[in-house]
Design a protein around this motif. Structure first.
Motif, mmCIF file in Angstrom:
data_model
loop_
_atom_site.group_PDB
_atom_site.id
_atom_site.type_symbol
_atom_site.label_atom_id
_atom_site.label_comp_id
_atom_site.label_asym_id
_atom_site.label_seq_id
_atom_site.Cartn_x
_atom_site.Cartn_y
_atom_site.Cartn_z
ATOM 1 N N GLU A 949 40.198 -16.131 81.550
ATOM 2 C CA GLU A 949 39.502 -17.284 82.117
ATOM 3 C C GLU A 949 39.114 -17.040 83.583
ATOM 4 N N LEU A 950 40.104 -16.572 84.376
ATOM 5 C CA LEU A 950 39.824 -16.351 85.804
ATOM 6 C C LEU A 950 38.889 -15.159 86.010
ATOM 7 N N ALA A 951 38.970 -14.154 85.127
ATOM 8 C CA ALA A 951 38.047 -13.015 85.237
ATOM 9 C C ALA A 951 36.615 -13.507 85.055
ATOM 10 N N MET A 952 36.402 -14.335 84.047
ATOM 11 C CA MET A 952 35.061 -14.881 83.807
ATOM 12 C C MET A 952 34.621 -15.756 84.985
ATOM 13 N N ALA A 953 35.575 -16.528 85.521
ATOM 14 C CA ALA A 953 35.244 -17.398 86.656
ATOM 15 C C ALA A 953 34.755 -16.579 87.839
ATOM 16 N N ASN A 954 35.399 -15.431 88.100
ATOM 17 C CA ASN A 954 34.969 -14.592 89.218
ATOM 18 C C ASN A 954 33.560 -14.054 89.007
ATOM 19 N N LEU A 955 33.245 -13.672 87.757
ATOM 20 C CA LEU A 955 31.889 -13.175 87.484
ATOM 21 C C LEU A 955 30.854 -14.290 87.669
ATOM 22 N N ILE A 956 31.231 -15.500 87.244
ATOM 23 C CA ILE A 956 30.288 -16.629 87.376
ATOM 24 C C ILE A 956 30.091 -16.977 88.848
ATOM 25 N N LEU A 961 25.783 -13.241 86.109
ATOM 26 C CA LEU A 961 25.715 -14.042 84.884
ATOM 27 C C LEU A 961 25.494 -13.182 83.637
ATOM 28 N N GLU A 962 24.554 -12.236 83.710
ATOM 29 C CA GLU A 962 24.282 -11.414 82.527
ATOM 30 C C GLU A 962 25.514 -10.599 82.133
ATOM 31 N N LEU A 963 26.185 -10.043 83.155
ATOM 32 C CA LEU A 963 27.395 -9.255 82.894
ATOM 33 C C LEU A 963 28.468 -10.158 82.270
ATOM 34 N N ALA A 964 28.580 -11.386 82.769
ATOM 35 C CA ALA A 964 29.592 -12.324 82.244
ATOM 36 C C ALA A 964 29.325 -12.629 80.768
ATOM 37 N N VAL A 965 28.046 -12.808 80.400
ATOM 38 C CA VAL A 965 27.746 -13.099 78.992
ATOM 39 C C VAL A 965 28.113 -11.903 78.118
ATOM 40 N N VAL A 967 30.338 -9.528 78.659
ATOM 41 C CA VAL A 967 31.804 -9.399 78.573
ATOM 42 C C VAL A 967 32.379 -10.517 77.707
ATOM 43 N N GLY A 968 31.879 -11.744 77.929
ATOM 44 C CA GLY A 968 32.374 -12.889 77.156
ATOM 45 C C GLY A 968 32.104 -12.727 75.674
ATOM 46 N N ALA A 969 30.909 -12.206 75.346
ATOM 47 C CA ALA A 969 30.559 -12.034 73.928
ATOM 48 C C ALA A 969 31.502 -11.032 73.264
ATOM 49 N N VAL A 970 31.896 -9.977 73.987
ATOM 50 C CA VAL A 970 32.776 -8.960 73.412
ATOM 51 C C VAL A 970 34.214 -9.493 73.307
ATOM 52 N N LEU A 971 34.650 -10.249 74.314
ATOM 53 C CA LEU A 971 36.038 -10.759 74.297
ATOM 54 C C LEU A 971 36.223 -11.864 73.261
ATOM 55 N N GLY A 972 35.112 -12.550 72.919
ATOM 56 C CA GLY A 972 35.187 -13.535 71.834
ATOM 57 C C GLY A 972 35.916 -14.807 72.202
ATOM 58 N N GLU A 973 36.709 -15.320 71.249
ATOM 59 C CA GLU A 973 37.346 -16.643 71.321
ATOM 60 C C GLU A 973 37.941 -17.001 72.695
ATOM 61 N N ASN A 976 35.335 -18.076 75.161
ATOM 62 C CA ASN A 976 34.220 -18.906 74.680
ATOM 63 C C ASN A 976 33.738 -19.978 75.656
ATOM 64 N N GLN A 977 34.693 -20.751 76.201
ATOM 65 C CA GLN A 977 34.287 -21.872 77.067
ATOM 66 C C GLN A 977 33.440 -21.344 78.243
ATOM 67 N N ALA A 978 33.924 -20.246 78.846
ATOM 68 C CA ALA A 978 33.203 -19.671 79.988
ATOM 69 C C ALA A 978 31.850 -19.117 79.549
ATOM 70 N N THR A 979 31.840 -18.433 78.399
ATOM 71 C CA THR A 979 30.585 -17.827 77.931
ATOM 72 C C THR A 979 29.530 -18.905 77.707
ATOM 73 N N HIS A 980 29.936 -20.026 77.131
ATOM 74 C CA HIS A 980 28.963 -21.100 76.863
ATOM 75 C C HIS A 980 28.413 -21.666 78.171
ATOM 76 N N TYR A 981 29.286 -21.794 79.178
ATOM 77 C CA TYR A 981 28.833 -22.311 80.477
ATOM 78 C C TYR A 981 27.822 -21.338 81.111
ATOM 79 N N VAL A 982 28.104 -20.035 81.020
ATOM 80 C CA VAL A 982 27.190 -19.042 81.610
ATOM 81 C C VAL A 982 25.853 -19.060 80.880
ATOM 82 N N LEU A 983 25.900 -19.175 79.551
ATOM 83 C CA LEU A 983 24.646 -19.215 78.787
ATOM 84 C C LEU A 983 23.782 -20.396 79.243
ATOM 85 N N GLU A 984 24.461 -21.516 79.544
ATOM 86 C CA GLU A 984 23.738 -22.706 80.017
ATOM 87 C C GLU A 984 23.062 -22.413 81.371
ATOM 88 N N LEU A 985 23.822 -21.758 82.294
ATOM 89 C CA LEU A 985 23.249 -21.429 83.611
ATOM 90 C C LEU A 985 22.090 -20.435 83.466
#
Length: 1282
Positions: A949-956, A961-965, A967-973, A976-985
């Motif tokens: 969670e905090l790793a994704m937060a640092n990327l955001i 953003l692209e890197l976060a998506v 990484v989030g897509a590969v890490l999966g479940e 998820n919450q962070a990946t969806h927020y980044v996709l929105e941004l």
């Protein structure tokens, strides 16, 4: 929005030509490269010095700098073009300029006790005094200091005695002036020079801070003397160990009266002296190269205290705990506490902590002059070579930005370099007077020289990468010569005048192009014996410098000229197919992109870098960060979107071009067909088409992916992400993702052990590293301390106690003698409890002294917390991490003090505490990387302890953003919450023409996306038919139906859906009155929260801009902006966006003052809330070095607690904390922008608002957009800084 991101800066070194080129004041120090002044400031939070700014107004060599003694914000600098500037460091700007100093100032110094006066002198005087402010501004001449018989090297005002000044001359003499006494000119020459005409320049002069008359003086050949300026006598001549040790720099140590330090000029030996002895007390070898300048910081940087024990540690010898009461004579001399700024002959700069005998900061090497060329190593994208005016080629590791190799030097000017193809590890260099050479990088030797051009300068050298035996050079003699590497000449192509550039075709090994002073570009074909060109291209209006063949389009080449244009030529059509105009000075650097065929980058003497779309000649971005002419541009094929540039400002800068191809990344993320990602050059060259990849690297990635049978999607994301990301941790991040996903450790690359490792590997890898080190004998830094004196009486007493079996008494006496080792080795004989107590006492004492030797004591007694505190207080977070992980794995035990044998198992609660500590230290290390503008490495620290969670937060928060998506897509479940927020941004980023489709694709990747798709469609500005098409794609009813759906929702009292469907209808403005009325009603009550009003305001903010700015919506628009501004301020408080909270409150108040509105908010109430927030959070946001402020009043506490109740929310709590993008801490040279929020100069990337003039920092813009979508200018336009 800037398309090119600065991601790295390789600062210049300190110039070795002039004397006063380093200075310090308080928690800052500065040094001069040839054309710029670098200012470093202590970051109190991490106890380390960071580059804060680069001052670069001077166009000629800087000759001296001087910090104002009574105002730490101000310093003066002088340069060889007779210019003197006074700078304000905090505001990073010149506050006064004196354009004609009547001669080049050799030395500059502020007048003590004389307000704002700066004195300067050149050659034989006179001494001028320039007053920059107050009633007496202007330049005056010192009444007596003129008409000297020898040139002045430097001068110094007395720090205490007003008006007293001393000059040092090239003939070795001094001149002393003092109001009210006889002036002494040309006195105190070294005795050996008396009666001769020999010169022996004064190289250093410093007044004794404790005396009005004593003065230290150094002469180049005659060493150092302490002289009395009153009686004109030499008190002491200091002797050096050998005649060879000459000294050109010295400095008093303010913290140790009577002590001074010197630096040897041949070898980097720092010597420590006391005026009472003629020989040095101690010396440390700090570096192989000699010293050039020294400066001791007046007040050593204040360390963070470790919750300090205030009681005195000195007690009588009979009590339990005693450190030695006095340091021995020698020791007291050897270690004056203090920090010395050291500048070396090779351009190295460091801050040496004399007390702790360690570097607090060291930049080992740096170019000190113009860098003319830079090239990546063909087989290693992490190694970059640079060629400079200073006569050297240096090779840098761009991940750490440190020099790995440097050529022997003394080559005159090195204009150009070319790596040998493949892994040959050789560089060819071209020089101004020594011909060309081949340097074997690993062996550090010159292996071949080419002298066919005689003494003429060679401007360009090119090693053929299609035929590794051929090297081309072109020179001022008008020849382009092709020879084999063993020197056999193959062709000599004669030109009418000097040839400046040449380049081998990347598609035909026998074709080479040249750029000539006669304004023409020529193409030669080596397979014929003719020495005539195959083609001559005319069109430039001034000399042609570099030429470059396109790597992707056969027969296409470009040329840069002194006429300020870049021309594109088509060899097959014999024609110029485009002229790129925009630079305002000669063009030097040129670089084609190796993947996108139409991208071309150019660098110019107008200090800018421009990126061009050669299809239609548009300039996609202009970069203003260099402070002087831009000469070299390069990228590595395997990292095609990372560019390096070099300049006359002596820096190398690294850039990411990835933002230029954003749509491509989205195509990869959304798994679109390969046709949208990889294509041929013909498709890519269609004007207006979205970028396509056409190079070898991306084709290779596709081939590798085609062979895979499983995990293709995650592999695809990783490969492209690594290819597109700049250096700085993306490889490390993906390694950690692979570890978390359960990849076999044997597949980890070799470099993993040197990067941030997952905690399960840390101890294992470090243990094997330690084993390697035991085999390699490590040489130690520095000299030891003289042996302590023997206190005979105490020693005899101790011997007696020992023989009597009084072991504890013996231990205490040994402690008193300072012989802790003996005491500790015998202490277990008393008891384990006593030994442990003694160990702790020793640890406390060493900690008090900030001595590194404390480490083994803490480890042996199992005091992990104390050691972690010690490391973190010194900013050594990586060390702290290592210790904590060791403890977590049960390697550090608390020794048992009772005699019963225990089985050694770390207690479970101990382990839990250690794990808590481990997470805490990882968090601190991550924060350190994050604040250093390295969000990707910060994310690595969190992944190392599985904190996804905090790793994704640092990327955001770092806007990766692209890197976060990916990484989030590969890490999966778990992500998820962070990946969806980044996709929105990211979708918000692409809600512009022509990329709406991409925004829709991104939102389709989010499972619960109905509302998000509705917002996208509401904001879409197309025709009704286009809108309906988008509605259909997003699964929404047609525009015509939305009106009736809105009415139906309203009749059922469903305000939210009424607003939603009105926004999607043909009259979206109808939504405003319904939504705003609802929000105003909520705010009129007392128990509303941000959660109850924000969703509807956020929905309303997606109204089409063309409708919102209609005249009939003026009142509703004003109300919407005010409400969004106010709720935005509350969200900013919740998210801890401290830098924009005041701006949001101010924005809301201004809108309420200027516009006729009726909202349930009071301007007075807004200022009460803001003050309450300031008072209650001030302590959290104040740097530790600032004075504590007044505590909040009771009323403010009540107000703030009500605010906190209002802003409580559930979502995205892990995203708290300010945004800080990569490169935020990298100073720009030439493009100075001022924030319309703060009025201060913006550090790092800038974001321009829609008027094209107003700017704020990109960090502030990102935070603003996340809490309030409307522009700070109050126009109703949405802000899109993503």
């Amino acid at each position: 929005m800037s398309q090119v991101k600065q991601v790295g800066l390789l600062a210049a070194g300190c110039q070795p030509w002039n004397k006063d080129v380093c200075a310090a004041s308080g928690d800052r120090f500065a040094y001069c490269a040839t054309l710029a002044i670098y200012i470093y400031q202590l970051d109190h939070r991490y106890n380390e010095f960071k580059l804060r700014s680069i001052m670069s107004e001077h166009k000629k060599t800087i000759t001296a700098i001087s910090w104002c003694p009574h105002n730490g914000e101000v310093f003066a600098s002088a340069s060889a073009d007779n210019l003197l500037i006074v700078w304000n460091v905090a505001e990073q700007k010149a506050v006064a300029r004196l354009d004609n100093t009547k001669g080049i100032p050799a030395s500059v110094s502020w007048c003590w006790n004389a307000g704002e006066g700066v004195a300067f002198v050149s050659h034989r005087g006179p001494l001028y005094i320039w007053v920059t402010s107050g009633p007496d501004t202007g330049v005056t001449v010192h009444k007596e200091a003129h008409s000297f018989l020898s040139d002045i090297c430097l001068f110094r005002w007395h720090p205490v005695k007003k008006g007293k000044v001393v000059f040092g001359h090239t003939d070795g003499s001094l001149s002393i002036f003092q109001p009210g006494t006889k002036n002494q000119k040309h006195v105190l020459r070294p005795e050996s020079l008396e009666g001769t005409d020999e010169e022996d320049p004064v190289t250093a002069l410093e007044w004794d801070p404790l005396s009005t008359d004593y003065l230290l003086v150094a002469n180049l050949h005659n060493g150092i003397r302490l002289v009395d300026s009153e009686s004109l006598t030499c008190i002491t001549s200091f002797t050096f160990p050998s005649a060879a040790a000459s000294v050109q720099c010295l400095a008093w140590v303010p913290s140790a009266p009577g002590m001074f330090i010197t630096g040897d000029s041949q070898v980097g030996v720092l010597r420590i002296w006391n005026v009472s002895r003629s020989t040095s007390l101690d010396n440390f070898k700090l570096k192989k190269t000699g010293f050039h300048a020294l400066h001791v910081l007046n007040s050593p940087p204040a360390k963070k205290t470790l919750g300090s024990p205030t009681k005195s540690l000195h007690m009588s010898s009979t009590s339990e705990a005693v450190p030695p009461p006095t340091l021995s004579q020698n020791q007291a001399f050897s270690l004056p506490p203090g920090h010395a700024v050291c500048c070396f002959m090779d351009g190295g700069v460091g801050l040496y902590n004399m007390g702790a005998k360690k570097w607090d900061f060291l930049r080992d090497l740096g170019h000190v002059e113009t860098i003319f060329d830079c090239k990546f190593k063909p087989d290693d994208p992490n190694l970059l070579a640079t060629a400079s005016f200073d006569g050297t080629i240096k090779v840098w590791d761009i991940n750490t930005l440190t020099a790995v190799y440097t050529s022997p030097g003394n080559e005159g000017v090195v204009y150009s370099l070319s790596w040998a193809p493949g892994d040959l590890n050789c560089i060819a260099g071209a020089t101004s007077r020594n011909g060309a050479f081949i340097w074997d990088v690993k062996k550090g030797k010159m292996i071949t020289r080419f002298n066919e051009h005689g003494k003429n300068g060679i401007f360009c050298i090119a090693w053929s990468h299609k035929d590794s035996k051929r090297i081309a050079t072109c020179s001022g003699d008008g020849f382009c010569i092709i020879r084999t590497i063993d020197g056999k000449i193959l062709h000599k192509y004669k030109h009418p005048s000097a040839v400046f550039g040449c380049d081998w075709s990347q598609n035909n090994k026998d074709m080479i192009a040249t750029g000539c002073e006669d304004k023409n570009v020529r193409v030669y074909y080596l397979a014929t014996s003719s020495d005539q060109p195959l083609k001559v291209f005319t069109g430039h209006l001034a000399k042609v410098f570099h030429v470059r063949w396109s790597p992707l389009r056969e027969g296409i080449l470009c040329s840069g000229s002194d006429d300020g244009t870049v021309r594109i030529w088509d060899y097959t059509q014999d024609a110029c197919i485009n002229v790129l105009s925009g630079h305002t000075a000669p063009v030097r650097g040129l670089m084609w992109n190796t993947e996108v065929p139409y991208l071309l980058t150019s660098g110019s003497w107008d200090y800018t870098i421009r990126v061009w779309d050669t299809r239609d000649g548009t300039c996609l971005d202009t970069v203003y960060d260099h402070g002087a002419d831009v000469y070299g541009l390069t990228c590595h094929p395997s990292r095609p979107f990372t560019m390096a540039s070099c300049s006359r400002d002596s820096t190398v800068r690294l850039w990411s071009l990835t933002p230029l191809i954003g749509p491509l990344l989205v195509n990869i993320l959304t798994d679109r067909p390969w046709d949208n990602i990889i294509g041929n050059t013909d498709r890519a060259m269609v004007p207006g088409a979205l970028p396509l990849l056409c190079g070898k690297v991306c084709r290779d990635i596709k081939q590798d992916l085609d062979k895979l049978t499983s995990e293709v999607a995650s592999r695809k994301l990783r490969c492209f992400s690594e290819c597109f990301s700049p250096p700085g941790g993306s490889h490390n991040l993906w390694d950690l993702v692979a570890v978390i996903m359960g990849q076999d450790d044997s597949l980890l690359p070799q470099s993993y052990g040197k990067s941030i490792m997952h905690m399960k590997h840390l101890v294992r890898f470090k243990t094997s590293e330690a084993q390697e080190l035991t085999i390699v004998k490590m040489s130690k830094f520095g000299g030891g301390i003289g042996a302590p004196s023997k206190e005979e009486r105490l020693r005899s007493a101790a011997e007696i106690h020992l023989r009597l079996g009084q072991t504890q008494r013996y231990c205490e006496l040994m402690v008193e003698l300072g012989e802790w080792d003996k005491a500790l080795s015998v202490a277990p004989g008393v008891s384990m409890k006593y030994w442990k107590k003694l160990m702790q006492r020793r640890a406390d004492q060493l900690m008090e002294e900030e001595n590194h030797d404390v480490i083994p004591y803490c480890i042996a007694t199992g005091d992990v917390r104390k050691l972690v505190t010690f490391f973190t207080s010194r900013g050594q977070l990586k060390e702290a991490l290592l210790v904590t992980q060791g403890a977590c794995e049960g390697n550090i035990h608390v020794p048992h003090t009772s005699s019963i044998n225990h089985t050694v198992t770390p207690e479970t609660d101990d382990l839990e505490a250690y794990h808590g500590l481990l997470h805490k230290v990882c968090k601190e290390l991550a924060e350190w990387y994050f604040q250093d503008g390295r969000a990707v490495l910060a994310a690595c620290c969190h992944l190392a302890v599985d904190n996804i969670e905090l790793a994704m937060a640092n990327l955001i928060r770092g806007n990766e953003l692209e890197l976060a998506v990916c990484v989030g897509a590969v890490l999966g479940e778990p992500a998820n919450q962070a990946t969806h927020y980044v996709l929105e941004l990211l979708a918000r980023k692409y809600m512009t023409m022509p990329t709406w489709d991409l925004a829709a694709d991104l939102l389709h990747m989010i499972p619960d996306n109905q509302l998000l798709l509705a917002k996208l469609c509401a904001f879409y500005p197309g025709s009704t038919a286009d809108i309906n098409q988008l509605h259909k794609r997003c699964g929404l009813p047609p525009v015509e139906e939305c009106e009736s759906l809105a009415e139906a929702a309203l009749s059922e009292g469903d305000v939210f859906n009424a607003v939603r469907f009105h926004l999607l209808s043909a009259t979206p403005e109808d939504a405003l009155s319904i939504g705003i009325a609802h929000v105003k009603e909520q705010l009129s009550g007392s128990d509303w929260t941000v959660e109850s009003v924000h969703p509807i305001l956020d929905l309303l903010s997606y109204i089409r801009t063309d409708r919102l700015i209609l005249a009939k919506c003026t009142e509703q628009r004003s109300e919407l902006l005010i409400l969004c501004g106010y709720v935005g301020a509350l969200l900013a408080i919740r998210r801890q966006y401290c830098s924009i909270v005041p701006a949001l409150y101010e924005y809301t108040s201004q809108l309420m003052k200027r516009r006729e509105v009726c909202v349930p908010l009071q301007i007075k109430q807004l200022s009460v809330e803001l003050e309450a927030w300031r008072a209650c959070t001030h302590t959290l946001n104040t740097p530790p070095d600032e004075a504590p402020s007044t505590p909040p009043s009771e009323a403010q506490r009540v107000e703030f607690s009500q605010l906190q109740i209002r802003i409580q929310g559930t979502g995205l709590l892990w995203l708290e904390g300010p945004d800080y993008v990569t490169g935020s801490n990298l100073p720009s040279h030439s493009d100075v922008q001022v924030s319309c929020f703060t009025g201060n100069r913006i550090q790092g990337p800038v974001f321009f608002l829609e008027d094209g003039k107003s700017s704020i920092s990109l960090n502030d813009a990102l935070m603003w957009a996340k809490v309030n979508p409307f522009s700070p200018l109050g126009t109703g336009v949405r802000i899109n800084p993503f």
